[in-house]
Design an enzyme around this catalytic site. Structure first.
Site, PDB file in Angstrom:
ATOM      1  N   GLU A  11       3.082   6.939  -7.215  1.00  0.00           N
ATOM      2  CA  GLU A  11       4.208   6.003  -7.241  1.00  0.00           C
ATOM      3  C   GLU A  11       5.037   6.131  -8.579  1.00  0.00           C
ATOM      4  O   GLU A  11       6.102   5.477  -8.439  1.00  0.00           O
ATOM      5  CB  GLU A  11       3.511   4.546  -7.053  1.00  0.00           C
ATOM      6  CG  GLU A  11       2.841   4.335  -5.626  1.00  0.00           C
ATOM      7  CD  GLU A  11       1.845   3.181  -5.614  1.00  0.00           C
ATOM      8  OE1 GLU A  11       1.648   2.571  -4.630  1.00  0.00           O
ATOM      9  OE2 GLU A  11       1.365   2.735  -6.816  1.00  0.00           O
ATOM     10  N   GLY A  77       0.379  -2.544   2.696  1.00  0.00           N
ATOM     11  CA  GLY A  77      -0.104  -2.483   4.175  1.00  0.00           C
ATOM     12  C   GLY A  77       0.995  -3.771   4.518  1.00  0.00           C
ATOM     13  O   GLY A  77       0.950  -4.957   4.130  1.00  0.00           O
ATOM     14  N   ILE A 151      -7.319  -3.414   2.821  1.00  0.00           N
ATOM     15  CA  ILE A 151      -7.382  -3.935   4.086  1.00  0.00           C
ATOM     16  C   ILE A 151      -7.233  -2.938   5.179  1.00  0.00           C
ATOM     17  O   ILE A 151      -6.083  -2.231   5.346  1.00  0.00           O
ATOM     18  CB  ILE A 151      -6.320  -5.192   4.153  1.00  0.00           C
ATOM     19  CG1 ILE A 151      -6.549  -6.159   2.763  1.00  0.00           C
ATOM     20  CG2 ILE A 151      -6.665  -6.005   5.198  1.00  0.00           C
ATOM     21  CD1 ILE A 151      -7.824  -6.636   2.641  1.00  0.00           C
ATOM     22  N   ASP A 195       1.089   1.477   5.739  1.00  0.00           N
ATOM     23  CA  ASP A 195       0.255   1.222   6.842  1.00  0.00           C
ATOM     24  C   ASP A 195       0.422  -0.191   7.165  1.00  0.00           C
ATOM     25  O   ASP A 195       0.976  -0.847   6.669  1.00  0.00           O
ATOM     26  CB  ASP A 195      -1.207   1.587   6.400  1.00  0.00           C
ATOM     27  CG  ASP A 195      -1.479   0.813   5.196  1.00  0.00           C
ATOM     28  OD1 ASP A 195      -1.410   1.310   3.915  1.00  0.00           O
ATOM     29  OD2 ASP A 195      -1.994  -0.315   5.372  1.00  0.00           O
TER      30      ASP A 195
HETATM   31  N1  ADE Z   1      -1.714  -0.721  -0.041  1.00  0.00           N
HETATM   32  C1  ADE Z   1      -1.237  -0.068   0.945  1.00  0.00           C
HETATM   33  N2  ADE Z   1      -2.077  -0.204   2.176  1.00  0.00           N
HETATM   34  C2  ADE Z   1      -2.716  -1.177   1.663  1.00  0.00           C
HETATM   35  C3  ADE Z   1      -3.898  -1.944   2.453  1.00  0.00           C
HETATM   36  N3  ADE Z   1      -3.955  -1.596   3.829  1.00  0.00           N
HETATM   37  N4  ADE Z   1      -4.652  -2.787   1.975  1.00  0.00           N
HETATM   38  C4  ADE Z   1      -4.558  -2.898   0.436  1.00  0.00           C
HETATM   39  N5  ADE Z   1      -3.695  -2.407  -0.163  1.00  0.00           N
HETATM   40  C5  ADE Z   1      -2.622  -1.477   0.194  1.00  0.00           C
END
Ligand code: ADE
Length: 227
Positions: A11, A77, A151, A195
């Site tokens: 990042e 996410g 998550i 995601d």
């Molecule tokens: N950062 C990127 N994706 C994530 C997720 N699914 N849960 C927590 N932090 C994240």
């Protein structure tokens, strides 16, 4: 001095590529990079994952480097169905979804003398909107929920959506918000979706971390030039 933070090296690496006159200093277990983007003095660092690491780095940037504002760049996410991989969202507010003192009658996410939802800086958000308009980049905004959990589960995702009306989930933003709020430093948190916090999240995170982190970093660099 403008502070730029990420959680992971992926990042922050794209930010460092844009910085001139780079100097690096180790404080604790993190490396802090100072230099310039255009004419602006910048201090950039990645914290490593999670709320505690993020709080350490934000505190060092504020107290040791004297940053006047903090821009966070990274991936998240998606919780809101309208967000897809690569989409950008900035936090209008942030909350810690894993704080629970409900046993004492407090609402979920609430800490006495601290609060629950932290509002990001409106002037920085307005600059982000301007950048998005100028560069014709779609930019969303909403609630970002932060916790020390990756998550990858529909049930947990739905729980966070219901309890906090969250649009995206990640692991550092609200910690940075909490520190900046405590020190009265304006902050901005930008995330590109990697995601959907579902059963495919681990696979998609690995596949899209780098490309989504770069999308977020590019946007933040454009913002720095407008500050
Ligand atoms: N950062 C990127 N994706 C994530 C997720 N699914 N849960 C927590 N932090 C994240």
């Amino acid at each position: 001095m403008i502070g730029i933070m990420g959680a992971m090296t992926e990042e922050i690496e794209p930010i460092l590529e844009y910085m001139d006159d780079l100097k690096t200093e180790q404080i604790g277990q993190n490396r802090y990079h100072t230099g310039t983007i255009g004419k602006k003095a910048v201090a950039a660092a990645y914290s490593r994952i999670g709320k505690v690491n993020a709080a350490v780095t934000a505190s060092v940037l504020i107290e040791r480097f004297g940053i006047e504002k903090l821009l966070f760049s990274g991936v998240a996410g998606a919780i809101n169905k309208r967000l897809h991989i690569g989409d950008l969202i900035y936090a209008s507010t942030l909350v810690q979804h894993d704080v629970d003192i409900t046993a004492f009658g407090h609402p979920l996410g609430f800490i006495p003398e601290t609060g629950d939802f932290f509002a990001s800086d409106q002037a920085l958000n307005a600059i982000a909107e301007e950048v998005a308009l100028k560069l014709k980049i779609p930019l969303g905004s909403g609630v970002i929920a932060t916790g020390d959990q990756f998550i990858a589960d529909e049930k947990k995702k739905r729980w966070i959506a219901e309890k906090y009306k969250a649009d995206a989930v990640e692991m550092e933003g609200a910690a940075v918000a909490c520190v900046c709020n405590a020190f009265n430093v304006p902050f901005f948190v930008l995330r590109a979706i990697s995601d959907a916090a579902d059963m495919d999240a681990e696979f998609n995170f690995d596949a899209f971390l780098k490309s989504s982190a770069a999308i977020s970093a590019d946007f933040v660099i454009n913002m720095v030039e407008m500050l």
